[in-house]
Design an enzyme around this catalytic site. Structure first.
Site, mmCIF file in Angstrom:
data_model
loop_
_atom_site.group_PDB
_atom_site.id
_atom_site.type_symbol
_atom_site.label_atom_id
_atom_site.label_comp_id
_atom_site.label_asym_id
_atom_site.label_seq_id
_atom_site.Cartn_x
_atom_site.Cartn_y
_atom_site.Cartn_z
ATOM 1 N N SER A 293 0.850 -1.192 0.000
ATOM 2 C CA SER A 293 0.000 0.000 0.000
ATOM 3 C C SER A 293 0.878 1.231 0.000
ATOM 4 O O SER A 293 1.902 1.259 0.690
ATOM 5 C CB SER A 293 -0.900 0.059 1.240
ATOM 6 O OG SER A 293 -1.635 1.283 1.265
ATOM 7 N N ASN B 175 -8.272 -10.213 -2.550
ATOM 8 C CA ASN B 175 -7.538 -11.261 -3.263
ATOM 9 C C ASN B 175 -6.674 -12.092 -2.318
ATOM 10 O O ASN B 175 -6.612 -13.329 -2.418
ATOM 11 C CB ASN B 175 -6.653 -10.635 -4.348
ATOM 12 C CG ASN B 175 -7.445 -10.095 -5.527
ATOM 13 O OD1 ASN B 175 -8.574 -10.513 -5.776
ATOM 14 N ND2 ASN B 175 -6.867 -9.162 -6.248
ATOM 15 N N TYR C 85 -6.684 6.929 1.979
ATOM 16 C CA TYR C 85 -5.827 6.038 2.764
ATOM 17 C C TYR C 85 -6.544 5.549 4.012
ATOM 18 O O TYR C 85 -6.590 4.350 4.294
ATOM 19 C CB TYR C 85 -4.538 6.772 3.142
ATOM 20 C CG TYR C 85 -3.534 5.911 3.883
ATOM 21 C CD1 TYR C 85 -2.910 4.836 3.251
ATOM 22 C CD2 TYR C 85 -3.193 6.188 5.197
ATOM 23 C CE1 TYR C 85 -1.975 4.054 3.920
ATOM 24 C CE2 TYR C 85 -2.252 5.419 5.873
ATOM 25 C CZ TYR C 85 -1.657 4.349 5.235
ATOM 26 O OH TYR C 85 -0.733 3.580 5.897
ATOM 27 N N ARG D 38 6.693 12.248 4.774
ATOM 28 C CA ARG D 38 6.523 12.086 6.218
ATOM 29 C C ARG D 38 7.511 12.959 6.970
ATOM 30 O O ARG D 38 8.548 13.349 6.453
ATOM 31 C CB ARG D 38 6.653 10.610 6.608
ATOM 32 C CG ARG D 38 5.399 9.834 6.234
ATOM 33 C CD ARG D 38 5.499 8.369 6.590
ATOM 34 N NE ARG D 38 6.146 7.607 5.541
ATOM 35 C CZ ARG D 38 6.090 6.277 5.468
ATOM 36 N NH1 ARG D 38 5.433 5.595 6.374
ATOM 37 N NH2 ARG D 38 6.692 5.640 4.477
#
Length: 342
Positions: A91, A115, A161, A202
């Site tokens: 992700s 999945n 997110y 970040r």
């Protein structure tokens, strides 16, 4: 990509347990690959390299108990042979990434998780998903316990997110309760260490990157927002213990040592020796004011708590970033560091 030689399992796999790690070329995924190789597992890394870096795992390619699939888990996932564990870490995980590729972020959290849960069910494998402290949104409770349901804006800039991760938790629990799949859910708080990307938006790599390039350090708002930073080795140990536990509900893994963004920025200035000043900019929408994990469950259930202090961890991380080439630093545009104090 021609230099990457993908390996595929033979029919005689020996007695090693086999684990699939998605997002294997990412920051956390690559450290997990290292850990499970060290534990003598047969590790199958999977990544479509949309945000991952093959350099993070290329040292493993020479090993007979590591193989790599360049694949997007949002599409059907097939792994030949037995499978004992799945770690789903695929992700985008930074504001820079999920604002640039919002649809892919939602798909990997929904279609990709679906999945992999189907694969886990088919293989009778235990699956751990990487959730996040972002499921708590901009919290009204501090520290955040697992029982807190959060304060999330589903249509805000962070919604792609936050909601992908909240859905991921929901479908994982549904597979656990309805199909009996063995599942684990880790809620990861701010983590740092070697292999972070300097341009991922970040707060820690942003500050260090600006310091290394001689730029002023950007703080959003007045810097009174709080974060708590966990060194990557501590996090990996917590994930390992959770995977091996018998607890199916979400567990916070993070460092409860809380610090304001302004204080953290001052620590980075002292660490790097930069003479640049702090500049303040408008706080982005939905930026969390507080972020601190309640790790009571991790302590009680896993016997886990962080061991590496921020001063020690920051020194290691800074040395890693300093080792990057000057060309790499120059290629990173200043605008990449002006997104969120995440």
């Amino acid at each position: 990509m021609s230099e990457i030689k993908e390996k595929f399992p033979s029919e005689s796999l020996g007695s090693r347990k086999r684990i699939l790690i998605t997002g294997a070329a990412g920051f956390l995924g690559s450290h997990l690959c290292d850990r499970f190789v060290k534990e003598d597992y047969h590790v199958i890394g999977m990544d479509n390299l949309i945000t991952g870096d093959i350099a993070n795992i290329e040292h493993l390619f020479k090993l007979e108990n590591f193989e790599f699939y360049n694949h997007d888990v949002s599409k059907f996932v097939h792994i030949p042979g037995k499978l004992d564990y799945i770690l789903h870490f695929a992700s985008p995980a930074s504001p820079i990434d999920y604002l640039k590729i919002p649809i892919q972020t939602l798909k990997v959290g929904s279609l990709g998780t679906h999945n992999l849960l189907g694969l886990a069910r088919n293989k009778n494998a235990r699956m751990l998903i990487a959730s996040t402290s972002e499921v708590y949104g901009d919290p009204n409770v501090n520290p955040q316990p697992e029982e807190y349901w959060g304060n999330v804006n589903p249509v805000g800039p962070r919604g792609v997110y936050d909601e992908a991760k909240r859905f991921q938790e929901a479908i994982t629990m549904a597979y656990h309760t309805f199909h009996g799949v063995e599942t684990r859910i880790v809620r990861i708080f701010n983590t740092y260490g070697p292999r972070m990307r300097l341009n991922d938006g970040r707060v820690l790599p942003a500050f260090i990157g600006q310091a290394l390039r001689g730029e002023d350090l950007t703080v959003f708002g007045d810097g009174s927002q709080t974060r708590s930073f966990c060194y990557v080795d501590d996090l990996i140990e917590g994930i390992y213990r959770l995977l091996m536990s018998d607890y199916a509900q979400p567990v916070n893994i993070g460092n409860p040592d809380e610090i304001t963004i302004k204080q953290f920025c001052e620590e980075i200035i002292k660490l790097t020796g930069t003479t640049q000043k702090i500049v303040y900019k408008e706080l982005p929408q939905d930026d969390p004011k507080q972020r601190r994990p309640d790790i009571s469950k991790a302590k009680e259930l896993l016997g886990w708590e962080p061991k590496i202090g921020r001063a020690e961890g920051l020194k290691i991380t800074y040395e890693y970033f300093k080792s990057l080439s000057s060309e790499a630093l120059e290629k990173i545009e200043h605008k990449d560091f002006t997104t969120f104090n995440r």
